[in-house]
Design a protein around this motif. Structure first.
Motif, PDB file in Angstrom:
ATOM      1  N   GLY A   4      -1.772  29.611  20.700  1.00 58.00           N
ATOM      2  CA  GLY A   4      -3.132  30.033  21.045  1.00 58.00           C
ATOM      3  C   GLY A   4      -4.048  30.053  19.843  1.00 58.00           C
ATOM      4  N   LEU A   5      -4.951  31.018  19.812  1.00 53.54           N
ATOM      5  CA  LEU A   5      -5.930  31.115  18.725  1.00 53.54           C
ATOM      6  C   LEU A   5      -5.485  32.138  17.690  1.00 53.54           C
ATOM      7  CD1 LEU A   5      -8.700  30.355  17.515  1.00 53.54           C
ATOM      8  CD2 LEU A   5      -9.642  32.328  18.747  1.00 53.54           C
ATOM      9  N   SER A   6      -5.227  31.659  16.475  1.00 52.05           N
ATOM     10  CA  SER A   6      -5.017  32.544  15.338  1.00 52.05           C
ATOM     11  C   SER A   6      -6.278  32.505  14.496  1.00 52.05           C
ATOM     12  CB  SER A   6      -3.805  32.101  14.506  1.00 52.05           C
ATOM     13  OG  SER A   6      -3.521  33.034  13.483  1.00 52.05           O
ATOM     14  N   ALA A   7      -7.018  33.601  14.488  1.00 58.31           N
ATOM     15  CA  ALA A   7      -8.337  33.664  13.843  1.00 58.31           C
ATOM     16  C   ALA A   7      -8.204  34.195  12.425  1.00 58.31           C
ATOM     17  CB  ALA A   7      -9.263  34.557  14.659  1.00 58.31           C
ATOM     18  N   PHE A   8      -8.769  33.478  11.481  1.00 55.55           N
ATOM     19  CA  PHE A   8      -8.642  33.815  10.059  1.00 55.55           C
ATOM     20  C   PHE A   8      -9.966  34.357   9.516  1.00 55.55           C
ATOM     21  CE2 PHE A   8      -4.872  31.535  10.688  1.00 55.55           C
ATOM     22  CZ  PHE A   8      -4.037  31.718   9.598  1.00 55.55           C
ATOM     23  N   ALA A 196      -9.942  20.699  18.799  1.00 56.74           N
ATOM     24  CA  ALA A 196      -9.880  20.230  20.186  1.00 56.74           C
ATOM     25  C   ALA A 196      -9.002  18.998  20.297  1.00 56.74           C
ATOM     26  CB  ALA A 196     -11.286  19.933  20.705  1.00 56.74           C
ATOM     27  N   LEU A 197      -9.120  18.095  19.351  1.00 54.33           N
ATOM     28  CA  LEU A 197      -8.287  16.893  19.350  1.00 54.33           C
ATOM     29  C   LEU A 197      -6.810  17.272  19.286  1.00 54.33           C
ATOM     30  CD1 LEU A 197      -8.176  13.746  19.116  1.00 54.33           C
ATOM     31  CD2 LEU A 197      -8.192  14.077  16.624  1.00 54.33           C
ATOM     32  N   GLY A 198      -6.457  18.198  18.394  1.00 54.32           N
ATOM     33  CA  GLY A 198      -5.071  18.604  18.249  1.00 54.32           C
ATOM     34  C   GLY A 198      -4.537  19.336  19.455  1.00 54.32           C
ATOM     35  N   LEU A 199      -5.327  20.240  20.001  1.00 55.38           N
ATOM     36  CA  LEU A 199      -4.893  20.983  21.188  1.00 55.38           C
ATOM     37  C   LEU A 199      -4.704  20.039  22.381  1.00 55.38           C
ATOM     38  CD1 LEU A 199      -7.277  24.030  20.738  1.00 55.38           C
ATOM     39  CD2 LEU A 199      -4.776  24.121  20.604  1.00 55.38           C
ATOM     40  N   ASN A 200      -5.629  19.107  22.538  1.00 53.94           N
ATOM     41  CA  ASN A 200      -5.500  18.141  23.630  1.00 53.94           C
ATOM     42  C   ASN A 200      -4.321  17.207  23.421  1.00 53.94           C
ATOM     43  OD1 ASN A 200      -7.762  19.154  24.964  1.00 53.94           O
ATOM     44  ND2 ASN A 200      -9.173  17.687  24.027  1.00 53.94           N
ATOM     45  N   ALA A 201      -3.911  17.020  22.164  1.00 53.70           N
ATOM     46  CA  ALA A 201      -2.796  16.130  21.850  1.00 53.70           C
ATOM     47  C   ALA A 201      -1.446  16.822  21.956  1.00 53.70           C
ATOM     48  CB  ALA A 201      -2.966  15.558  20.446  1.00 53.70           C
ATOM     49  N   GLY A 202      -1.456  18.129  22.243  1.00 53.41           N
ATOM     50  CA  GLY A 202      -0.196  18.824  22.435  1.00 53.41           C
ATOM     51  C   GLY A 202       0.146  19.880  21.421  1.00 53.41           C
ATOM     52  N   CYS A 203      -0.755  20.187  20.486  1.00 50.36           N
ATOM     53  CA  CYS A 203      -0.502  21.293  19.560  1.00 50.36           C
ATOM     54  C   CYS A 203      -0.466  22.611  20.340  1.00 50.36           C
ATOM     55  CB  CYS A 203      -1.583  21.361  18.483  1.00 50.36           C
ATOM     56  SG  CYS A 203      -1.477  20.048  17.247  1.00 50.36           S
ATOM     57  N   ASP A 204       0.352  23.531  19.858  1.00 48.76           N
ATOM     58  CA  ASP A 204       0.544  24.801  20.555  1.00 48.76           C
ATOM     59  C   ASP A 204      -0.544  25.825  20.254  1.00 48.76           C
ATOM     60  OD1 ASP A 204       3.324  24.261  21.667  1.00 48.76           O
ATOM     61  OD2 ASP A 204       3.648  23.946  19.516  1.00 48.76           O
ATOM     62  N   GLY A 205      -1.267  25.628  19.161  1.00 51.24           N
ATOM     63  CA  GLY A 205      -2.272  26.611  18.785  1.00 51.24           C
ATOM     64  C   GLY A 205      -3.237  26.067  17.761  1.00 51.24           C
ATOM     65  N   PHE A 214     -16.470  33.455  14.802  1.00 52.57           N
ATOM     66  CA  PHE A 214     -16.950  33.380  16.182  1.00 52.57           C
ATOM     67  C   PHE A 214     -15.747  33.242  17.120  1.00 52.57           C
ATOM     68  CE2 PHE A 214     -20.299  31.333  13.530  1.00 52.57           C
ATOM     69  CZ  PHE A 214     -21.282  32.307  13.681  1.00 52.57           C
ATOM     70  N   PRO A 215     -15.002  34.317  17.313  1.00 54.13           N
ATOM     71  CA  PRO A 215     -13.761  34.205  18.083  1.00 54.13           C
ATOM     72  C   PRO A 215     -13.968  33.794  19.534  1.00 54.13           C
ATOM     73  CG  PRO A 215     -14.316  36.511  17.674  1.00 54.13           C
ATOM     74  CD  PRO A 215     -15.226  35.687  16.818  1.00 54.13           C
ATOM     75  N   ARG A 216     -15.070  34.208  20.141  1.00 51.89           N
ATOM     76  CA  ARG A 216     -15.279  33.877  21.551  1.00 51.89           C
ATOM     77  C   ARG A 216     -15.563  32.385  21.716  1.00 51.89           C
ATOM     78  NH1 ARG A 216     -16.778  38.382  19.678  1.00 51.89           N
ATOM     79  NH2 ARG A 216     -16.187  40.350  20.683  1.00 51.89           N
ATOM     80  N   THR A 217     -16.313  31.815  20.787  1.00 51.93           N
ATOM     81  CA  THR A 217     -16.555  30.375  20.810  1.00 51.93           C
ATOM     82  C   THR A 217     -15.244  29.613  20.650  1.00 51.93           C
ATOM     83  OG1 THR A 217     -18.794  30.635  19.912  1.00 51.93           O
ATOM     84  CG2 THR A 217     -17.752  28.484  19.639  1.00 51.93           C
ATOM     85  N   ALA A 218     -14.432  30.043  19.694  1.00 51.91           N
ATOM     86  CA  ALA A 218     -13.154  29.373  19.461  1.00 51.91           C
ATOM     87  C   ALA A 218     -12.200  29.560  20.638  1.00 51.91           C
ATOM     88  CB  ALA A 218     -12.528  29.903  18.170  1.00 51.91           C
ATOM     89  N   ARG A 223      -8.838  27.940  25.314  1.00 49.42           N
ATOM     90  CA  ARG A 223      -8.496  28.130  26.727  1.00 49.42           C
ATOM     91  C   ARG A 223      -8.814  26.884  27.551  1.00 49.42           C
ATOM     92  NH1 ARG A 223      -5.670  31.368  24.545  1.00 49.42           N
ATOM     93  NH2 ARG A 223      -6.020  33.625  24.575  1.00 49.42           N
ATOM     94  N   SER A 224      -9.877  26.175  27.211  1.00 50.59           N
ATOM     95  CA  SER A 224     -10.191  24.942  27.928  1.00 50.59           C
ATOM     96  C   SER A 224      -9.057  23.938  27.763  1.00 50.59           C
ATOM     97  CB  SER A 224     -11.506  24.343  27.413  1.00 50.59           C
ATOM     98  OG  SER A 224     -12.600  25.196  27.708  1.00 50.59           O
ATOM     99  N   ALA A 225      -8.568  23.786  26.529  1.00 50.96           N
ATOM    100  CA  ALA A 225      -7.474  22.852  26.285  1.00 50.96           C
ATOM    101  C   ALA A 225      -6.193  23.316  26.963  1.00 50.96           C
ATOM    102  CB  ALA A 225      -7.259  22.686  24.789  1.00 50.96           C
ATOM    103  N   GLN A 226      -5.903  24.606  26.876  1.00 48.39           N
ATOM    104  CA  GLN A 226      -4.675  25.129  27.488  1.00 48.39           C
ATOM    105  C   GLN A 226      -4.662  24.955  28.998  1.00 48.39           C
ATOM    106  OE1 GLN A 226      -4.811  29.175  25.979  1.00 48.39           O
ATOM    107  NE2 GLN A 226      -3.199  28.750  24.473  1.00 48.39           N
ATOM    108  N   GLU A 227      -5.837  25.001  29.613  1.00 45.85           N
ATOM    109  CA  GLU A 227      -5.939  24.887  31.072  1.00 45.85           C
ATOM    110  C   GLU A 227      -6.121  23.449  31.535  1.00 45.85           C
ATOM    111  OE1 GLU A 227      -9.151  27.530  31.865  1.00 45.85           O
ATOM    112  OE2 GLU A 227      -8.032  29.300  31.169  1.00 45.85           O
ATOM    113  N   GLY A 228      -5.980  22.497  30.600  1.00 46.86           N
ATOM    114  CA  GLY A 228      -6.054  21.089  30.964  1.00 46.86           C
ATOM    115  C   GLY A 228      -7.448  20.518  31.042  1.00 46.86           C
ATOM    116  N   ARG A 229      -8.444  21.287  30.622  1.00 44.10           N
ATOM    117  CA  ARG A 229      -9.822  20.798  30.656  1.00 44.10           C
ATOM    118  C   ARG A 229     -10.157  20.178  29.305  1.00 44.10           C
ATOM    119  NH1 ARG A 229     -12.934  25.054  30.895  1.00 44.10           N
ATOM    120  NH2 ARG A 229     -11.353  26.689  30.864  1.00 44.10           N
ATOM    121  N   SER A 230      -9.519  19.049  29.019  1.00 43.78           N
ATOM    122  CA  SER A 230      -9.618  18.434  27.693  1.00 43.78           C
ATOM    123  C   SER A 230     -11.029  17.966  27.364  1.00 43.78           C
ATOM    124  CB  SER A 230      -8.637  17.263  27.581  1.00 43.78           C
ATOM    125  OG  SER A 230      -8.891  16.294  28.587  1.00 43.78           O
TER     126      SER A 230
END
Length: 294
Positions: A4-8, A196-205, A214-218, A223-230
């Motif tokens: 998922g999202l690890s925010a730094f 987005a490219l990495g998440l759509n390509a199969g990265c886990d987070g 901006f955690p909500r933007t990220a 969540r879009s990528a996780q739900e298949g909305r690439s």
């Protein structure tokens, strides 16, 4: 935890010391956004500019104010001795995982890097994320080395840099790496432009600089990528092009501090000297976007 999202978040400075109140505000914002984890003492956390006591204090503050959000703490240092001390401090201070980059002054060999991870992972009781950051460390991991390191005890994730711009090539890159590592080791994308490219390509987070601001933007991208909305994930990322351009030109640390200053989240210069934030002219066209995010 290492998905998922690890925010730094930034480690803000004021008068050459850590601005604890500003840091706590940043952590509260991430906790309220319910990110999947909070990564302190990453590159934008200025870990290489902090002494041992300062690093320990940052982890303590994050742990105390993050609620139930897991804390991942950077432990990179020039000497193995200091990495081991940082790992011990991170565990004692409440971190749920650690992040280790092979930082150096003298260029490291593959054997030296493997031995570093072997020694550190053997001393841990919490998960370790391998921080592959060649633009900063000047060390380039091979996939074969990732495979060797990821088989060590407690190694649980690999934080990879950017990917090829073509979606098919990015997916092939992730699949080739995944074939060489254990099934339970996750792959996380960094280099925010490629999220987005990495998440759509199969990265886990996504190990995210933007998420620290901006955690909500990220989270929307993740969540879009996780739900298949690439396509939605890609569109949202493309809207952030002015910020990606800043990161491309200046790295992530100076722009991050500049954004936090502009939004009033920190004061002073925000950075350890001799580093300085960007000027208004350098911020340029990104200013309008920054003002409306989250």
């Amino acid at each position: 935890m290492l998905t998922g999202l690890s925010a730094f978040p930034l480690t803000p400075f004021q008068n050459e010391g850590i601005d604890e109140h500003a840091f706590v505000r940043l952590v509260h914002n991430l906790a309220e956004a319910e990110v999947d984890s909070i990564g302190v003492l990453g590159s934008t956390g200025s870990y290489m500019y902090l002494n041992r006591a300062e690093r320990r204090r940052v982890i303590q503050l994050a742990f105390e104010h993050a609620g139930n959000i897991p804390i991942i703490a950077g432990i990179g240092a020039l000497r193995t001795r200091d990495v081991l001390q940082a790992a011990e401090d991170a565990q004692t201070a409440g971190a749920s995982g650690v992040l280790l980059a092979p930082v150096s002054y003298q260029p490291l060999t593959e054997d030296e890097v493997f031995d570093l991870y072997k020694q550190v992972s053997g001393e841990l009781s919490i998960p370790l994320c391998v921080y592959d950051n060649p633009s900063t460390t000047k060390f380039t991991f091979t996939d074969e080395l990732h495979g060797r390191i990821s088989s060590l005890p407690n190694v649980s994730s690999i934080k990879i840099p950017g990917l090829p711009g073509n979606a098919a090539e990015a997916q092939d890159r992730v699949q080739k790496l995944r074939a060489l590592i254990p099934e339970d080791v996750t792959i996380g994308i960094s280099g925010d432009r490629f999220a987005a490219l990495g998440l759509n390509a199969g990265c886990d987070g996504w190990y995210s600089v933007l998420g620290g601001l901006f955690p909500r933007t990220a989270m929307h991208i993740v969540r879009s990528a996780q739900e298949g909305r690439s396509q939605e994930a890609s569109r949202l990322s493309e809207e952030l092009e002015p910020i990606w351009t800043l990161f491309d030109r200046f790295g992530s640390l100076r722009p991050t501090a500049t954004i936090a200053l502009r939004r009033g989240w920190i004061s002073g210069e925000g950075l350890p000297r001799p580093l300085k934030p960007l000027s208004p002219a350098e911020l340029g066209d990104a200013a309008a976007l920054i003002d409306r995010l989250d």
